[in-house]
Design a protein around this motif. Structure first.
Motif, PDB file in Angstrom:
ATOM      1  N   PHE A  97      88.988  99.882 -31.194  1.00  0.00           N
ATOM      2  CA  PHE A  97      87.748  98.339 -30.970  1.00  0.00           C
ATOM      3  C   PHE A  97      86.345  98.321 -31.048  1.00  0.00           C
ATOM      4  CE2 PHE A  97      92.286  97.362 -30.657  1.00  0.00           C
ATOM      5  CZ  PHE A  97      91.899  96.691 -31.798  1.00  0.00           C
ATOM      6  N   ALA A  98      85.909  99.830 -30.183  1.00  0.00           N
ATOM      7  CA  ALA A  98      84.211  99.839 -30.129  1.00  0.00           C
ATOM      8  C   ALA A  98      83.912  99.894 -31.526  1.00  0.00           C
ATOM      9  CB  ALA A  98      83.988 100.983 -29.150  1.00  0.00           C
ATOM     10  N   THR A  99      84.395 100.962 -32.531  1.00  0.00           N
ATOM     11  CA  THR A  99      84.287 100.940 -33.737  1.00  0.00           C
ATOM     12  C   THR A  99      83.951 100.054 -34.769  1.00  0.00           C
ATOM     13  OG1 THR A  99      85.706 101.853 -34.498  1.00  0.00           O
ATOM     14  CG2 THR A  99      84.642 103.092 -33.899  1.00  0.00           C
ATOM     15  N   LEU A 100      85.159  99.368 -34.528  1.00  0.00           N
ATOM     16  CA  LEU A 100      85.142  97.659 -35.328  1.00  0.00           C
ATOM     17  C   LEU A 100      83.961  97.397 -34.517  1.00  0.00           C
ATOM     18  CD1 LEU A 100      89.061  97.856 -35.510  1.00  0.00           C
ATOM     19  CD2 LEU A 100      87.692  98.222 -37.499  1.00  0.00           C
ATOM     20  N   PHE A 101      84.359  96.920 -33.701  1.00  0.00           N
ATOM     21  CA  PHE A 101      82.885  95.673 -33.298  1.00  0.00           C
ATOM     22  C   PHE A 101      81.331  96.656 -33.398  1.00  0.00           C
ATOM     23  CE2 PHE A 101      86.125  93.905 -29.850  1.00  0.00           C
ATOM     24  CZ  PHE A 101      85.625  93.194 -29.751  1.00  0.00           C
ATOM     25  N   ALA A 102      81.325  97.602 -33.241  1.00  0.00           N
ATOM     26  CA  ALA A 102      80.232  98.137 -34.300  1.00  0.00           C
ATOM     27  C   ALA A 102      79.957  97.957 -35.465  1.00  0.00           C
ATOM     28  CB  ALA A 102      79.880  99.279 -33.428  1.00  0.00           C
ATOM     29  N   VAL A 103      81.006  97.726 -36.320  1.00  0.00           N
ATOM     30  CA  VAL A 103      80.845  97.595 -37.039  1.00  0.00           C
ATOM     31  C   VAL A 103      80.410  95.624 -37.121  1.00  0.00           C
ATOM     32  CG1 VAL A 103      81.776  97.235 -40.199  1.00  0.00           C
ATOM     33  CG2 VAL A 103      81.977  99.307 -38.245  1.00  0.00           C
ATOM     34  N   PHE A 104      81.004  95.092 -37.124  1.00  0.00           N
ATOM     35  CA  PHE A 104      81.034  93.772 -37.012  1.00  0.00           C
ATOM     36  C   PHE A 104      79.277  93.354 -36.746  1.00  0.00           C
ATOM     37  CE2 PHE A 104      80.725  89.342 -35.017  1.00  0.00           C
ATOM     38  CZ  PHE A 104      80.846  89.000 -36.142  1.00  0.00           C
TER      39      PHE A 104
ATOM     40  N   PHE B  61      86.950  86.879 -28.775  1.00  0.00           N
ATOM     41  CA  PHE B  61      85.939  85.273 -28.791  1.00  0.00           C
ATOM     42  C   PHE B  61      84.801  85.111 -28.186  1.00  0.00           C
ATOM     43  CE2 PHE B  61      88.243  84.484 -24.418  1.00  0.00           C
ATOM     44  CZ  PHE B  61      87.333  83.744 -23.931  1.00  0.00           C
ATOM     45  N   SER B  62      84.238  85.762 -27.208  1.00  0.00           N
ATOM     46  CA  SER B  62      82.817  85.606 -26.902  1.00  0.00           C
ATOM     47  C   SER B  62      81.677  85.957 -27.750  1.00  0.00           C
ATOM     48  CB  SER B  62      82.663  86.782 -25.726  1.00  0.00           C
ATOM     49  OG  SER B  62      83.931  86.538 -24.420  1.00  0.00           O
ATOM     50  N   PHE B  63      81.574  87.160 -27.854  1.00  0.00           N
ATOM     51  CA  PHE B  63      81.178  87.892 -29.506  1.00  0.00           C
ATOM     52  C   PHE B  63      80.838  87.508 -30.903  1.00  0.00           C
ATOM     53  CE2 PHE B  63      81.582  91.197 -25.882  1.00  0.00           C
ATOM     54  CZ  PHE B  63      79.784  91.349 -25.623  1.00  0.00           C
ATOM     55  N   VAL B  64      81.949  87.136 -31.393  1.00  0.00           N
ATOM     56  CA  VAL B  64      82.807  86.474 -32.791  1.00  0.00           C
ATOM     57  C   VAL B  64      82.306  85.720 -33.420  1.00  0.00           C
ATOM     58  CG1 VAL B  64      84.197  86.791 -34.181  1.00  0.00           C
ATOM     59  CG2 VAL B  64      84.369  89.026 -33.409  1.00  0.00           C
ATOM     60  N   TYR B  65      83.415  84.593 -31.910  1.00  0.00           N
ATOM     61  CA  TYR B  65      83.182  83.034 -32.486  1.00  0.00           C
ATOM     62  C   TYR B  65      82.191  82.521 -31.206  1.00  0.00           C
ATOM     63  CZ  TYR B  65      87.505  83.980 -34.750  1.00  0.00           C
ATOM     64  OH  TYR B  65      88.201  84.016 -35.186  1.00  0.00           O
ATOM     65  N   LEU B  66      82.391  82.661 -30.103  1.00  0.00           N
ATOM     66  CA  LEU B  66      80.694  81.717 -29.812  1.00  0.00           C
ATOM     67  C   LEU B  66      79.440  82.569 -29.963  1.00  0.00           C
ATOM     68  CD1 LEU B  66      82.927  81.551 -26.133  1.00  0.00           C
ATOM     69  CD2 LEU B  66      81.985  80.017 -27.781  1.00  0.00           C
ATOM     70  N   MET B  67      79.138  83.263 -30.095  1.00  0.00           N
ATOM     71  CA  MET B  67      78.061  83.855 -29.792  1.00  0.00           C
ATOM     72  C   MET B  67      77.843  83.697 -31.646  1.00  0.00           C
ATOM     73  SD  MET B  67      76.837  87.336 -28.586  1.00  0.00           S
ATOM     74  CE  MET B  67      77.232  86.615 -26.880  1.00  0.00           C
ATOM     75  N   GLY B  68      78.518  83.836 -32.995  1.00  0.00           N
ATOM     76  CA  GLY B  68      78.460  83.535 -34.100  1.00  0.00           C
ATOM     77  C   GLY B  68      78.653  82.314 -34.692  1.00  0.00           C
TER      78      GLY B  68
END
Lengths: 115, 203
Positions: free
Chosen positions: B39-46, B194-201
């Motif tokens: 998941f860390a790699t996917l978060f990094a890619v995102f 939800f914190s990094f993708v949705y709220l910060m998005g």
């Protein structure tokens, strides 16, 4: 048969059992720590930097709440290897994410310089 | 687990009383941690691609926080009800265990239904997985989480079968403990989503 040679509060692999009150506290804290960041963003009353800092704090807080109240992690000796391996993985995750962002930002920066 | 072990280092008496269930749960914990790295790699890619919309619709215009909040509520509650299922198992209450597992399964189904609905809605709005780097990264991350939830629910179904077959056997308790780790872990990943993708998005 497997011989579960642990105390009352600990199951296999250092997994603790917890109690109803523990789960209730965990759920309440999770709800609060979810409501705060959503309220901040949905109301849009704070500026961006403050919002980001608060979202991050709530996220870290909530992950801790889940680890302690739902996964029952603690620093007892039964759980030493669980905790040590988790700390190692947190380090790996930080290197992966911070490292990727850092490298790619530098790359973008350098590409723009050559432009 | 019932098979006697002929240990080649058999001179240690305690070796024979070893806690195999504990080894299984600890081994599963190591798997969970390796999943964290995935998941860390996917978060990094995102994180790297999140602004590369390449002319497609911007996440800001598409994310609906009410909807995400409802999804979060479902998953959070399911984590709690799974906890209640484990408590029931500790009290040797088969009815409680199966009941709470079913509630958890229902909440998981609701979450997956909402997530798939959201994907279909986004795709119709022009934000498909193949639209741009940012949207590919979005679907890869959220989709992987969704697949994990789906796997957890399949596992629950298998566990139902095993519970009806063997009851609250020691093996089944170990399986329940592993699934419990898995389910709480998915909740933790969702907090980051939800914190990094949705709220910060949306900010």
């Amino acid at each position: 048969m497997a011989h579960v040679q642990t105390e009352n509060t600990h199951g296999p692999g250092g997994s603790a059992h917890g109690s109803l009150s523990e789960y209730m506290v965990g759920l309440s804290l999770s709800i609060i720590l979810t409501a705060i960041p959503f309220a901040i963003v949905m109301s849009g009353s704070l500026n961006e930097t403050t919002s980001i800092v608060l979202i991050l704090l709530c996220a870290v807080g909530q992950v801790m709440v889940q680890l302690v109240f739902f996964l029952h992690m603690n620093t007892s000796s039964e759980q030493m290897w669980n905790s040590v391996s988790a700390v190692f993985v947190i380090l790996l995750v930080m290197i992966l994410i911070v490292g990727s962002v850092w490298i790619m930002q530098h790359l973008n920066h350098n590409m723009l310089m050559g432009h | 687990m019932g098979t006697p072990r002929v240990g080649y280092t058999g001179y240690i008496e305690e070796e024979l009383h070893h806690d195999y269930g504990g080894d299984t749960v600890f081994g599963f914990w190591i798997y969970i941690l390796s999943d964290c790295v995935l998941f860390a790699t996917l978060f990094a890619v995102f994180a790297v691609l999140q602004n590369n919309f390449a002319g497609t619709i911007d996440a800001r215009d598409l994310f609906e926080l009410d909807y995400v909040l409802a999804e979060t509520g479902l998953l959070l509650t399911s984590s709690f009800t799974f906890g209640l299922a484990v408590l029931s198992a500790n009290q040797k209450s088969m009815r409680g265990l199966v009941g709470w597992l079913m509630v958890t399964f229902g909440l998981g189904t609701g979450f997956l239904y909402m997530e798939i609905n959201e994907f279909i809605h986004f795709t119709h709005e022009g934000a498909a997985a193949w639209s741009s780097g940012a949207w590919s990264a979005f679907y890869a991350l959220i989709g992987t989480h969704g697949l994990h939830v789906f796997a957890g629910m399949l596992w629950m179904l298998v566990l139902f079968g095993l519970l009806f077959k063997e009851g609250l056997s020691e093996n089944n308790i170990v399986r329940l403990m592993c699934l419990s780790l898995f389910w709480h872990f998915l909740d933790i990943i969702w907090i980051c989503v939800f914190s990094f993708v949705y709220l910060m998005g949306v900010l």
